[in-house]
Design an enzyme around this catalytic site. Sequence first.
Site, mmCIF file in Angstrom:
data_model
loop_
_atom_site.group_PDB
_atom_site.id
_atom_site.type_symbol
_atom_site.label_atom_id
_atom_site.label_comp_id
_atom_site.label_asym_id
_atom_site.label_seq_id
_atom_site.Cartn_x
_atom_site.Cartn_y
_atom_site.Cartn_z
ATOM 1 N N ASP A 1 -2.470 -68.677 50.212
ATOM 2 C CA ASP A 1 -2.137 -67.480 49.445
ATOM 3 C C ASP A 1 -1.490 -67.878 48.108
ATOM 4 O OD1 ASP A 1 -1.981 -64.735 49.065
ATOM 5 O OD2 ASP A 1 -0.222 -64.471 50.340
ATOM 6 N N HIS A 2 -1.030 -66.898 47.369
ATOM 7 C CA HIS A 2 -0.479 -67.028 46.016
ATOM 8 C C HIS A 2 0.024 -68.429 45.647
ATOM 9 C CE1 HIS A 2 -0.378 -62.734 44.905
ATOM 10 N NE2 HIS A 2 -0.231 -62.540 46.210
ATOM 11 N N GLU B 1 7.254 -61.793 45.916
ATOM 12 C CA GLU B 1 6.779 -62.534 47.077
ATOM 13 C C GLU B 1 7.013 -64.013 46.837
ATOM 14 O OE1 GLU B 1 3.107 -62.203 50.056
ATOM 15 O OE2 GLU B 1 2.468 -62.875 48.081
ATOM 16 N N HIS C 1 4.043 -55.721 45.933
ATOM 17 C CA HIS C 1 4.504 -56.411 47.140
ATOM 18 C C HIS C 1 5.804 -55.774 47.636
ATOM 19 C CE1 HIS C 1 2.268 -60.194 45.649
ATOM 20 N NE2 HIS C 1 1.625 -59.730 46.695
ATOM 21 N N GLY C 2 5.971 -55.778 48.946
ATOM 22 C CA GLY C 2 7.241 -55.318 49.488
ATOM 23 C C GLY C 2 7.073 -54.191 50.483
ATOM 24 N N HIS D 1 -4.182 -56.783 47.352
ATOM 25 C CA HIS D 1 -2.839 -57.313 47.575
ATOM 26 C C HIS D 1 -1.836 -56.166 47.576
ATOM 27 C CE1 HIS D 1 -3.295 -61.785 46.871
ATOM 28 N NE2 HIS D 1 -4.489 -61.335 46.524
ATOM 29 N N GLY D 2 -0.663 -56.420 48.168
ATOM 30 C CA GLY D 2 0.426 -55.456 48.096
ATOM 31 C C GLY D 2 0.067 -54.114 48.698
ATOM 32 N N GLY D 3 -0.500 -54.125 49.900
ATOM 33 C CA GLY D 3 -0.990 -52.886 50.492
ATOM 34 C C GLY D 3 -0.002 -52.129 51.360
ATOM 35 N N SER D 4 1.203 -52.674 51.578
ATOM 36 C CA SER D 4 2.171 -51.980 52.435
ATOM 37 C C SER D 4 2.492 -50.609 51.845
ATOM 38 C CB SER D 4 3.459 -52.795 52.558
ATOM 39 O OG SER D 4 3.215 -54.023 53.199
ATOM 40 N N ASN E 1 -4.659 -58.378 52.160
ATOM 41 C CA ASN E 1 -3.520 -59.181 52.611
ATOM 42 C C ASN E 1 -2.504 -58.319 53.352
ATOM 43 O OD1 ASN E 1 -4.842 -61.114 51.133
ATOM 44 N ND2 ASN E 1 -3.082 -61.688 49.911
ATOM 45 N N THR F 1 4.065 -58.079 55.041
ATOM 46 C CA THR F 1 5.301 -57.335 55.294
ATOM 47 C C THR F 1 5.255 -56.611 56.639
ATOM 48 O OG1 THR F 1 5.612 -57.023 52.918
ATOM 49 C CG2 THR F 1 6.836 -55.560 54.382
#
Length: 340
Positions: free
Chosen positions: A95-96, A169, A212-213, A249-252, A271, A274
């Site tokens: 990843d990243h 992240e 992200h988060g 990305h950052g799907g939460s 991805n 979290t």
Amino acid sequence: MPIATPEVYAEMLDRAKAGGFAYPAINVTSSQTLNAALRGFAEAESDGIVQVSTGGADFLSGTTVKNMVSGSVALAEYARVVAANYPVTIALHTDHCPKDKLAGFVRPLLDISLERVARGEDPLFQSHMWDGSAVPLEENLDIARELLEKTARAKIVLEVEIGVVGGEEDGVVGEINEKLYTTPDDALATAEALGLGERGRYMLAATFGNVHGVYKPGHVKLRPSVLKEIQDAVGAKYGKEKPFDLVFHGGSGSLLEEIHESIAYGVVKMNIDTDTQYAFTRPIVDHMFRNYDGVLKVDGDVGNKKVYDPRSYGKAAETSMAARIVEAAQHLKSAGTKIS
């Protein structure tokens, strides 16, 4: 074939785009979270992607060692052994990786895979991510072009990010501003610099408001239409429908309809970190609260070995994380689509 060969990984990505689904890409940090991911994919009857970040690789090598390469190699070799017990196909991904960590992470891992391929073996990982979101687009694509030449020789898929994912992240902070939205011009520049597969296969992490988060549903202001705009712009120029294999990305906190709309525009990988972290940790917390006087030697007592044995709460953590991965596969429509 539990760990995908380069040919099978290509087939997985092709099937996802053609079939209108995406693979959950689960970040892992230990053998235990890896086992939870494998179990979740198997229970969902979904192939999937297991990935490790720079921080995860650091942690895997030992907290006093902090060697991203040895941590990644250890994960990949362990995965090859334990994944053989599950009736699904798994791809391994890093990843990243920002610019300052390329020399200590992706580049040496690529060298290992090139050596393996030269011996007639499969690459160690099936894909690597170059995160150039913190540098100007021109520099981002120059580095991506150089990496793509190398990943193509190693039979590896490259993941490239254009635009910025907000939030934080592994110490990489993305500001929440207009750069959260990739433009058609960004996408056209990417296609010109990297081609559309003829110079090596890559996935594109285009941004459309991703952060992200941890967020409640509806808090993150996604605009999936951005993905359609870039696919249409590049597709019109090159005469190809949905030319990019896109990554979410950052799907939460994303709404289900936003996820499904994104898949319709060519997202093949999403991805998830979290949510699975919380799913893993929540049962451990419950165990500790319910067995307080057993996990601790309170007032000189001896405690209860059965409840402070890590396996006692580790099993519950694995079960919970696996269940969250099943849910992710259902949301991404990959459940029941396994190749094997």
